[in-house]
Scaffold this motif. Structure first.
Motif, PDB file in Angstrom:
ATOM      1  N   THR A  87       0.824  -1.207   0.000  1.00 14.71           N
ATOM      2  CA  THR A  87       0.000   0.000   0.000  1.00 14.71           C
ATOM      3  C   THR A  87       0.857   1.256   0.000  1.00 14.71           C
ATOM      4  O   THR A  87       0.583   2.227  -0.727  1.00 14.71           O
ATOM      5  N   GLN A  88       1.897   1.251   0.811  1.00 11.84           N
ATOM      6  CA  GLN A  88       2.781   2.401   0.878  1.00 11.84           C
ATOM      7  C   GLN A  88       3.521   2.610  -0.444  1.00 11.84           C
ATOM      8  O   GLN A  88       3.680   3.737  -0.912  1.00 11.84           O
ATOM      9  N   HIS A  89       3.941   1.511  -1.050  1.00 12.16           N
ATOM     10  CA  HIS A  89       4.638   1.608  -2.341  1.00 12.16           C
ATOM     11  C   HIS A  89       3.705   2.175  -3.415  1.00 12.16           C
ATOM     12  O   HIS A  89       4.127   3.019  -4.233  1.00 12.16           O
ATOM     13  N   SER A  90       2.458   1.731  -3.428  1.00 12.88           N
ATOM     14  CA  SER A  90       1.488   2.243  -4.407  1.00 12.88           C
ATOM     15  C   SER A  90       1.227   3.724  -4.188  1.00 12.88           C
ATOM     16  O   SER A  90       1.106   4.494  -5.152  1.00 12.88           O
ATOM     17  N   ARG A  91       1.150   4.117  -2.920  1.00 16.65           N
ATOM     18  CA  ARG A  91       0.921   5.534  -2.623  1.00 16.65           C
ATOM     19  C   ARG A  91       2.092   6.393  -3.092  1.00 16.65           C
ATOM     20  O   ARG A  91       1.899   7.472  -3.674  1.00 16.65           O
ATOM     21  N   ILE A  92       3.317   5.915  -2.868  1.00 17.29           N
ATOM     22  CA  ILE A  92       4.497   6.671  -3.298  1.00 17.29           C
ATOM     23  C   ILE A  92       4.540   6.778  -4.828  1.00 17.29           C
ATOM     24  O   ILE A  92       4.852   7.848  -5.383  1.00 17.29           O
ATOM     25  N   GLU A  93       4.215   5.682  -5.507  1.00 13.59           N
ATOM     26  CA  GLU A  93       4.198   5.708  -6.973  1.00 13.59           C
ATOM     27  C   GLU A  93       3.154   6.694  -7.495  1.00 13.59           C
ATOM     28  O   GLU A  93       3.392   7.409  -8.472  1.00 13.59           O
TER      29      GLU A  93
END
Length: 213
Positions: A87-93
């Motif tokens: 989830t955090q990776h998707s948000r950063i992307e």
């Protein structure tokens, strides 16, 4: 009339913001209804205005849709480290993509000569260099197209000349004229054409009733 691209930022004018909210809200609710009918799915939309007014749509019962939603999120193992990391990776992307789009929009406006007031001298020189390179590429492509058109016209001229040579050989017994240089072919065909025209003119002068002595 083509509609301009809307910049995704808060509308500062209160009246325009209210009008946009009303139009977009109605459009969103209409799309939700069409989606539920066309695809036979359950859709629920909840909207709160800036003043806290509620607008909602549900293809079935709103309370049932909310309960179903909470039941679904409870079943998702969001407590796992892998899910949190994903989830955090998707948000950063997503954030990086939004920043990149904003940067491209700003660069595009500057290349069009808009929003240059905040640019430094170095930025203006960089924009000038980019535009100069773009003009070079455009001119090079333009020259290439001109050359291709010239080659096509020459090929067409050659084909028409060969047809004229064949006609000349058929009617004037010119021999193997096609083996001669291109300039010689043109000269012979032109001479033949001029001679034919002269013959036609002389023939036309003698057409008519004989004159009396």
């Amino acid at each position: 009339m083509v509609r301009g691209k809307v910049v995704m930022k808060r509308i500062e004018n209160a009246a325009n913001r209210l009008v946009t909210f009303s139009k977009r809200r109605n459009g969103l609710l209409k799309k939700a209804f069409e989606l539920s009918v066309l695809c036979d799915i359950e859709v629920a939309v909840v909207i709160f205005s800036q003043k806290g007014r509620l607008y909602e749509f549900s293809s079935s019962d709103m309370q049932h849709a909310i309960e179903r939603y909470f039941m679904y999120i409870k079943e998702i193992p969001t407590h796992k480290p892998e899910m949190k990391q994903l989830t955090q990776h998707s948000r950063i992307e997503t954030e990086n993509m939004v920043k990149k789009i904003e940067y491209l929009e700003v660069s595009k406006r500057k290349l069009l000569g808009q929003g240059l007031g905040s640019c430094s001298l170095e930025e203006l020189q960089e924009i000038d260099s980019q535009l100069e390179q773009s003009l070079k590429n455009i001119r090079a492509r333009k020259v290439q197209l001109y050359k291709e058109q010239i080659q096509q016209l020459k090929a067409k001229e050659r084909m028409l000349l060969e047809e004229n040579v064949k006609l000349y050989e058929k009617w004037c017994d010119g021999g193997k004229l096609w083996q001669q240089p291109l300039t010689q072919q043109r000269k012979v065909v032109n001479d033949c054409t001029q001679n034919n025209r002269c013959s036609e003119i002389e023939t036309e002068l003698f057409i008519g009733l004989p004159q009396k002595d």
